[in-house]
Design a protein around this motif. Structure first.
Motif, mmCIF file in Angstrom:
data_model
loop_
_atom_site.group_PDB
_atom_site.id
_atom_site.type_symbol
_atom_site.label_atom_id
_atom_site.label_comp_id
_atom_site.label_asym_id
_atom_site.label_seq_id
_atom_site.Cartn_x
_atom_site.Cartn_y
_atom_site.Cartn_z
ATOM 1 N N UNK A 81 81.196 -68.032 -36.551
ATOM 2 C CA UNK A 81 81.380 -68.661 -35.270
ATOM 3 C C UNK A 81 80.264 -69.699 -35.094
ATOM 4 N N UNK A 82 80.633 -70.865 -34.641
ATOM 5 C CA UNK A 82 79.658 -71.947 -34.476
ATOM 6 C C UNK A 82 79.161 -72.027 -33.031
ATOM 7 N N UNK A 83 77.958 -72.618 -32.830
ATOM 8 C CA UNK A 83 77.494 -72.831 -31.467
ATOM 9 C C UNK A 83 78.546 -73.624 -30.676
ATOM 10 N N UNK A 84 78.782 -73.195 -29.434
ATOM 11 C CA UNK A 84 79.786 -73.832 -28.582
ATOM 12 C C UNK A 84 81.168 -73.219 -28.699
ATOM 13 N N UNK A 85 81.397 -72.401 -29.727
ATOM 14 C CA UNK A 85 82.722 -71.800 -29.941
ATOM 15 C C UNK A 85 83.048 -70.780 -28.860
ATOM 16 N N UNK A 86 84.338 -70.684 -28.552
ATOM 17 C CA UNK A 86 84.813 -69.686 -27.591
ATOM 18 C C UNK A 86 85.493 -68.551 -28.348
ATOM 19 N N UNK A 126 77.154 -59.579 -18.763
ATOM 20 C CA UNK A 126 76.385 -59.786 -19.986
ATOM 21 C C UNK A 126 74.907 -59.600 -19.693
ATOM 22 N N UNK A 127 74.198 -58.985 -20.619
ATOM 23 C CA UNK A 127 72.756 -58.841 -20.492
ATOM 24 C C UNK A 127 72.121 -60.232 -20.561
ATOM 25 N N UNK A 128 70.988 -60.391 -19.901
ATOM 26 C CA UNK A 128 70.263 -61.676 -19.891
ATOM 27 C C UNK A 128 69.646 -61.961 -21.261
ATOM 28 N N UNK A 155 77.664 -66.515 -23.222
ATOM 29 C CA UNK A 155 77.902 -66.573 -21.772
ATOM 30 C C UNK A 155 79.386 -66.395 -21.517
ATOM 31 N N UNK A 156 79.709 -65.994 -20.304
ATOM 32 C CA UNK A 156 81.120 -65.889 -19.934
ATOM 33 C C UNK A 156 81.706 -67.292 -19.837
ATOM 34 N N UNK A 213 89.225 -57.864 -20.973
ATOM 35 C CA UNK A 213 89.044 -59.002 -21.870
ATOM 36 C C UNK A 213 87.927 -59.878 -21.333
ATOM 37 N N UNK A 214 86.934 -60.129 -22.189
ATOM 38 C CA UNK A 214 85.784 -60.949 -21.820
ATOM 39 C C UNK A 214 85.869 -62.269 -22.575
ATOM 40 N N UNK A 215 86.225 -63.368 -21.901
ATOM 41 C CA UNK A 215 86.254 -64.673 -22.554
ATOM 42 C C UNK A 215 84.814 -65.205 -22.644
ATOM 43 N N UNK A 216 84.332 -65.380 -23.859
ATOM 44 C CA UNK A 216 82.934 -65.736 -24.075
ATOM 45 C C UNK A 216 82.791 -67.066 -24.792
ATOM 46 N N UNK A 217 81.590 -67.614 -24.732
ATOM 47 C CA UNK A 217 81.258 -68.841 -25.441
ATOM 48 C C UNK A 217 79.862 -68.679 -26.031
ATOM 49 N N UNK A 218 79.727 -69.152 -27.277
ATOM 50 C CA UNK A 218 78.419 -69.168 -27.928
ATOM 51 C C UNK A 218 77.637 -70.336 -27.339
ATOM 52 N N UNK A 219 76.382 -70.106 -26.978
ATOM 53 C CA UNK A 219 75.546 -71.167 -26.418
ATOM 54 C C UNK A 219 75.403 -72.307 -27.430
ATOM 55 N N UNK A 220 75.353 -73.537 -26.915
ATOM 56 C CA UNK A 220 75.260 -74.725 -27.772
ATOM 57 C C UNK A 220 74.050 -74.680 -28.692
#
Length: 123
Positions: A1-6, A38-40, A45-46, A77-84
């Protein structure tokens, strides 16, 4: 999974027979609603609102009101995104949940759990 990916994570709760837990819908003066966050301090992130499986709607004698609850199993279902700026390599996704379990006679104090899953971030 790449940064920014959902991506989407499915969190499943197994509810012991004879017990139930309440949906994520807060009801004033009602039972403690299930809460998921999500934990800090992690590179995730959501990306959208968390969606739960359809709950049952019943009249709850303990609270003398109509409530939404789950028996047997509940999934979220948790829709998430990898931070940039996420660093490459294995990162830990930490999801927290709090809930209240009740049966037809008593309610247990609210409980909290933390689920951790390794996620590999690509370069």
């Amino acid at each position: 999974m790449k940064p920014g990916a959902k991506f989407t994570v499915k969190l499943v709760a197994q509810v012991q027979e004879g017990w139930h837990l309440y949906s994520m819908k807060h009801v004033e003066d009602g039972p403690v609603a299930t809460r998921i966050w999500l934990a800090e301090g992690q590179p995730f992130q959501l990306a959208d609102a968390i969606k739960g499986s359809p709950p049952e709607t019943l009249q709850d004698a303990s609270f003398n009101m109509e409530v939404e609850l789950y028996e047997g199993e509940a999934s979220f279902l948790l829709p998430l995104q990898v931070a940039a700026g996420a660093a490459p390599g294995v990162q830990t996704l930490a999801v927290n949940a709090s809930y209240q379990s009740c049966n037809d006679k008593i309610c247990l104090p609210p409980n909290a759990v933390k689920v951790e899953v390794p996620v590999t971030i690509a370069r």
